[in-house]
Enzyme design. Sequence first.
Site, PDB file in Angstrom:
ATOM      1  N   ASP A 144      41.434  70.557 111.903  1.00  0.00           N
ATOM      2  CA  ASP A 144      41.629  69.666 113.050  1.00  0.00           C
ATOM      3  C   ASP A 144      42.179  70.432 114.250  1.00  0.00           C
ATOM      4  O   ASP A 144      41.804  70.153 115.397  1.00  0.00           O
ATOM      5  CB  ASP A 144      42.581  68.526 112.691  1.00  0.00           C
ATOM      6  CG  ASP A 144      42.054  67.635 111.583  1.00  0.00           C
ATOM      7  OD1 ASP A 144      40.825  67.537 111.420  1.00  0.00           O
ATOM      8  OD2 ASP A 144      42.886  67.034 110.870  1.00  0.00           O
ATOM      9  N   ASP A 172      44.935  66.737 104.348  1.00  0.00           N
ATOM     10  CA  ASP A 172      45.746  66.884 105.563  1.00  0.00           C
ATOM     11  C   ASP A 172      47.161  67.261 105.157  1.00  0.00           C
ATOM     12  O   ASP A 172      47.611  66.921 104.056  1.00  0.00           O
ATOM     13  CB  ASP A 172      45.760  65.583 106.367  1.00  0.00           C
ATOM     14  CG  ASP A 172      44.422  65.280 107.029  1.00  0.00           C
ATOM     15  OD1 ASP A 172      43.724  66.237 107.416  1.00  0.00           O
ATOM     16  OD2 ASP A 172      44.086  64.096 107.173  1.00  0.00           O
TER      17      ASP A 172
END
Length: 154
Positions: free
Chosen positions: A129, A113
């Site tokens: 995402d 991330d």
Amino acid sequence: MQLVYWLLFAVLVVGDQALKSYVTTNIAPMSVHDFIPGLLSITHITNTGAAWSMLEGKMMFFYVVTIVAVVVLAYLFIKADKKDYLYRFSLIFLLAGTVGNAIDRFTRHFVVDMFNLDFINFPIFNLADTYITIGVILIIGSLIIQLAGEKNNK
């Protein structure tokens, strides 16, 4: 037209993986780099869970859910009305996001991330995402359009 969807899928997945590769190669874990000051920074983290680190470390659960999700999304795409473009695009975004994170889970055993919204307390997320979020928005739009069409046909 079918080829357009799969080309988009490939571009999305390659983009996600290229960005994750860049981040893991060029940004030290847990370091923060301003991208748009006060709005968005790049923070390299790894995540063995879901948003807000829910179910952290439950990799077998994520493996099973990922496989089921990919099969269901691919099936829905194949069975979708060829003229329902918005619905089909929503499924491609959902599938690309799912596959992008699946590649991480199956090869790295965690998800990379990097996007940190500086103006709100929100989980750090990645490009895959955002694809999933876009897919959900598009599928809601598709359902609203479909329901409005059914209402007008009565």
